[in-house]
Structures are given as C-alpha cells and as structure tokens.
Design a protein around this motif. Sequence first.
Motif, PDB file in Angstrom:
ATOM      1  N   GLY A  70      37.741 -22.959  62.551  1.00  0.00           N
ATOM      2  CA  GLY A  70      37.687 -21.968  61.549  1.00  0.00           C
ATOM      3  C   GLY A  70      39.074 -21.453  61.062  1.00  0.00           C
ATOM      4  N   ASN A  71      40.065 -21.636  62.028  1.00  0.00           N
ATOM      5  CA  ASN A  71      41.417 -21.237  61.801  1.00  0.00           C
ATOM      6  C   ASN A  71      42.401 -22.236  61.168  1.00  0.00           C
ATOM      7  N   ILE A  72      41.972 -23.578  61.100  1.00  0.00           N
ATOM      8  CA  ILE A  72      42.637 -24.474  60.495  1.00  0.00           C
ATOM      9  C   ILE A  72      41.983 -25.283  59.197  1.00  0.00           C
ATOM     10  N   VAL A  73      42.609 -25.280  58.329  1.00  0.00           N
ATOM     11  CA  VAL A  73      42.236 -25.645  56.895  1.00  0.00           C
ATOM     12  C   VAL A  73      42.989 -26.907  56.351  1.00  0.00           C
ATOM     13  N   ARG A 133      44.699 -36.322  56.743  1.00  0.00           N
ATOM     14  CA  ARG A 133      43.500 -36.628  56.290  1.00  0.00           C
ATOM     15  C   ARG A 133      42.276 -36.985  57.588  1.00  0.00           C
ATOM     16  N   ARG A 134      42.701 -37.037  58.635  1.00  0.00           N
ATOM     17  CA  ARG A 134      41.845 -37.360  59.832  1.00  0.00           C
ATOM     18  C   ARG A 134      41.161 -36.136  60.134  1.00  0.00           C
ATOM     19  N   MET A 135      41.663 -35.110  59.559  1.00  0.00           N
ATOM     20  CA  MET A 135      41.068 -33.668  60.073  1.00  0.00           C
ATOM     21  C   MET A 135      40.272 -33.074  58.954  1.00  0.00           C
ATOM     22  N   LEU A 136      40.033 -33.841  57.854  1.00  0.00           N
ATOM     23  CA  LEU A 136      38.914 -33.486  56.864  1.00  0.00           C
ATOM     24  C   LEU A 136      37.750 -33.289  57.347  1.00  0.00           C
ATOM     25  N   GLY A 137      37.033 -32.198  57.289  1.00  0.00           N
ATOM     26  CA  GLY A 137      35.649 -32.084  57.692  1.00  0.00           C
ATOM     27  C   GLY A 137      35.526 -32.147  59.159  1.00  0.00           C
ATOM     28  N   ARG A 138      36.692 -31.876  59.971  1.00  0.00           N
ATOM     29  CA  ARG A 138      36.649 -31.807  61.395  1.00  0.00           C
ATOM     30  C   ARG A 138      37.368 -30.602  61.910  1.00  0.00           C
ATOM     31  N   VAL A 193      47.085 -31.989  53.230  1.00  0.00           N
ATOM     32  CA  VAL A 193      47.950 -31.086  54.241  1.00  0.00           C
ATOM     33  C   VAL A 193      46.809 -30.059  55.092  1.00  0.00           C
ATOM     34  N   ALA A 194      47.391 -30.050  56.404  1.00  0.00           N
ATOM     35  CA  ALA A 194      46.340 -29.054  57.299  1.00  0.00           C
ATOM     36  C   ALA A 194      47.471 -28.071  57.485  1.00  0.00           C
ATOM     37  N   ILE A 195      46.733 -26.742  57.531  1.00  0.00           N
ATOM     38  CA  ILE A 195      47.396 -25.316  57.619  1.00  0.00           C
ATOM     39  C   ILE A 195      46.573 -24.389  58.622  1.00  0.00           C
ATOM     40  N   ASP A 196      47.398 -23.836  59.464  1.00  0.00           N
ATOM     41  CA  ASP A 196      46.746 -22.815  60.264  1.00  0.00           C
ATOM     42  C   ASP A 196      46.669 -21.577  59.488  1.00  0.00           C
ATOM     43  N   ASN A 235      17.480 -38.541  51.203  1.00  0.00           N
ATOM     44  CA  ASN A 235      17.521 -37.219  51.821  1.00  0.00           C
ATOM     45  C   ASN A 235      18.517 -37.149  53.275  1.00  0.00           C
ATOM     46  N   LEU A 236      19.889 -37.723  52.750  1.00  0.00           N
ATOM     47  CA  LEU A 236      20.936 -37.998  53.930  1.00  0.00           C
ATOM     48  C   LEU A 236      22.188 -37.263  53.361  1.00  0.00           C
ATOM     49  N   LEU A 237      22.622 -36.409  54.229  1.00  0.00           N
ATOM     50  CA  LEU A 237      24.029 -36.023  53.600  1.00  0.00           C
ATOM     51  C   LEU A 237      25.048 -36.353  54.592  1.00  0.00           C
ATOM     52  N   ILE A 238      26.280 -36.849  53.704  1.00  0.00           N
ATOM     53  CA  ILE A 238      27.113 -37.534  54.250  1.00  0.00           C
ATOM     54  C   ILE A 238      28.703 -36.999  53.594  1.00  0.00           C
ATOM     55  N   GLY A 239      29.653 -37.183  54.288  1.00  0.00           N
ATOM     56  CA  GLY A 239      30.616 -36.640  54.099  1.00  0.00           C
ATOM     57  C   GLY A 239      31.594 -37.571  53.071  1.00  0.00           C
ATOM     58  N   GLU A 240      32.712 -37.010  52.661  1.00  0.00           N
ATOM     59  CA  GLU A 240      33.520 -37.702  51.732  1.00  0.00           C
ATOM     60  C   GLU A 240      34.105 -38.975  52.337  1.00  0.00           C
ATOM     61  N   ARG A 241      34.438 -38.913  53.729  1.00  0.00           N
ATOM     62  CA  ARG A 241      35.141 -40.293  53.974  1.00  0.00           C
ATOM     63  C   ARG A 241      33.965 -41.321  54.386  1.00  0.00           C
TER      64      ARG A 241
END
Length: 343
Positions: free
Chosen positions: A59-62, A51-56, A34-37, A197-203
């Motif tokens: 600041g005002n949207i989570v 889901r497409r917004m995860l990690g992207r 769920v994406a919330i303002d 030594n590589l940081l990757i995201g969940e997706r």
Amino acid sequence: MFGFGTEIGIDLGTASVLVYIKGKGIVLQEPSVVAIDKNTNQLLAVGEEARRMLGRTPGNIVAIRPLKDGVISDYEVTERMLRYFIHKTCGRRRFFKPKIIVCVPSGVTEVEKRAVIDATTEAGGGTTYLIEEPIAAAIGAGIDISKPDGNMIVDIGGGTADIAVISLGGIVVSESIKVAGDKFDEAIVRYMRKRHNLLIGERTAEDLKVNIGTAYPRSQILKMECRGRDLVSGLPKTITVTSEEMLEALEEPVTAIADAVHAVLEKTPPELAADISDRGIVMTGGGSLLHGLNQLIEKRTGIPTYIAEDAISCVAKGTGMSLESLHILEKSMISSKSFSRLR
C-alpha cells in the motif's frame, strides 16, 4: 565523467525511455516506470527495476508510468525520472549542462510541448530542442529527408501511432492517434475477460502480444499458456490461448491504425503519393513489430510496407543524429530559448 558539452537525444516514450549520446550511440534503454514511497515521497526505483514492481506493490509503494498517450501526465515524476536518467548517462559532475533534443508525437499541443521542455530543463538539461517523432524516426531509419521526395513513416510506440509524409526536412501531412502498444494490451485484457472470464494483468497481456499476437492470419497457429484470476470462482486459473484468438482480440486497434494510414494517403499531394508508391511505407517503433501489421497495411493500401532495421531504437537514433543536422531541421523544431522568448 565531467560531461564537457555533452549532446544527447532522448526518446521520451510512453513505454520506454532511450538515451542517445553523440559519438557513443544509444547508452540507455529503460521502461518509463518510477516506483515511489507514498509516505516519504522517496524515489525507490526507476526503469526495469520499477517495472517489475507493477501490480505487485504494498500500500505505501506506488509504481507510476508518468507518461500517457505520448505526453506527460505527471510532471513532477517525469522530471525526477529524467533527472535520474541524465545523471546516469552523463554523470553528476558536469561543468556544462548538456544540449538535449527530446522527441514528441506530431499531434502535441503547445502546452504539452512546454511541459516537456520545462521538465527536461528542470532535470538538468541546458538548451532543449523538441523534434517530432516521425522526423526522428525517418532519420534513424536512414532516410535522407532533406531531398524533395515523398517518404511515409508509420511510427507506432507505446502511447501513440504517428503517421507522416515527409519531404524537404519537414512534415507535409500527418496524423497522430492514441492507438498503439498500450491499446493492444488493453484490447487483450478486455478480450480475455469477455471470452474466458479471466482477469489478467498488463504484463501478462504484453507477453501474449509479443509471443503470439498477430494482426494478420499466421501460416501456423501458435499457442501459449496464460495465467490469471477466474472471475466466476475468484481462484487462479491457467488456460491455453491461440494466435487466432489474438487476431480477433487485436482487430479493433490494428484496424484503427490501418484507417489512419489510409486517411493520411488520401490527403497526400499526388506527386508525393507517387513517390511513396515507388519507395514504399517504412514502419518504426516497438508496435510495428506486431506480427503481420505491415502485411495488413500493405493489403489495405496496395503499397509495399517495410519494417525498419532495429525499429525500436530508430526514434532514439534519429533524435541523437539530428543534433548534427540542426541547421536543416530548425524550421521544424522548437527550443527552450524560443519558448522563453514567448513568455
């Protein structure tokens, strides 16, 4: 659509939500995100769009995943998500509230069960029933659980792996561990950080798991490009990862699942253990599709292990189909009416 006496089954998963409507089958399959303002508390997106917004997000949207390890971690957001999915599948104009069955992991507490029932009722459900995931998975996989025969189900979702021996419509022995699809992703993220030594995201981790992930040595080595941030230079970096590395990365979580299956078999009554040896172990859930996991369990237990047809939707199908077998399953289910009597 007016939704007269609609009966629906909901697979309320950590990774995705599936909705089954009696007479129609599975009508919705969306990620449980769920994406919330944060400024206005407004619901911006639910499901695949969120889901497409995860990690992207700014600041005002989570972007929130309100379920963790198979249970509700954010009650209010879960309720809003369920309300959205019920309205989307049943319509907003309803004369009667739908009868709903929701599946929960076999190891949940009474407090966690109450949270699921309350959230579903507040979201617009009528009488709400709970069914344990292994029973729903067995029904969805086409197993007749009403007979006095032993059947073993290994249901691996996003948050939990449920292992159970079922006979006469109920669970005889079960184990629920919080090691499943999400832990596979976390193990890949840790491995990439430690080894490269590589940081990757969940997706990105999920893409690696789906495309080249393996729990058992592959006959042919696969390769895939992986992009992330170099922890030494701080700059974007692309490397090539092999399926052999994924085997090493996933060793810990897949071994934990194999250990849990072994532990349940040790506690199984001998007559039922003999049935399981003849019939084999059935695997369901998205996590069971990890390449070679059934071979690993088969090697560990010596019992043939099969992946159910359409493994991802078995729990949702079984949850909906169980509406037709309430009289058989009522002993192993709890409803909102019985909870209201306890209050």
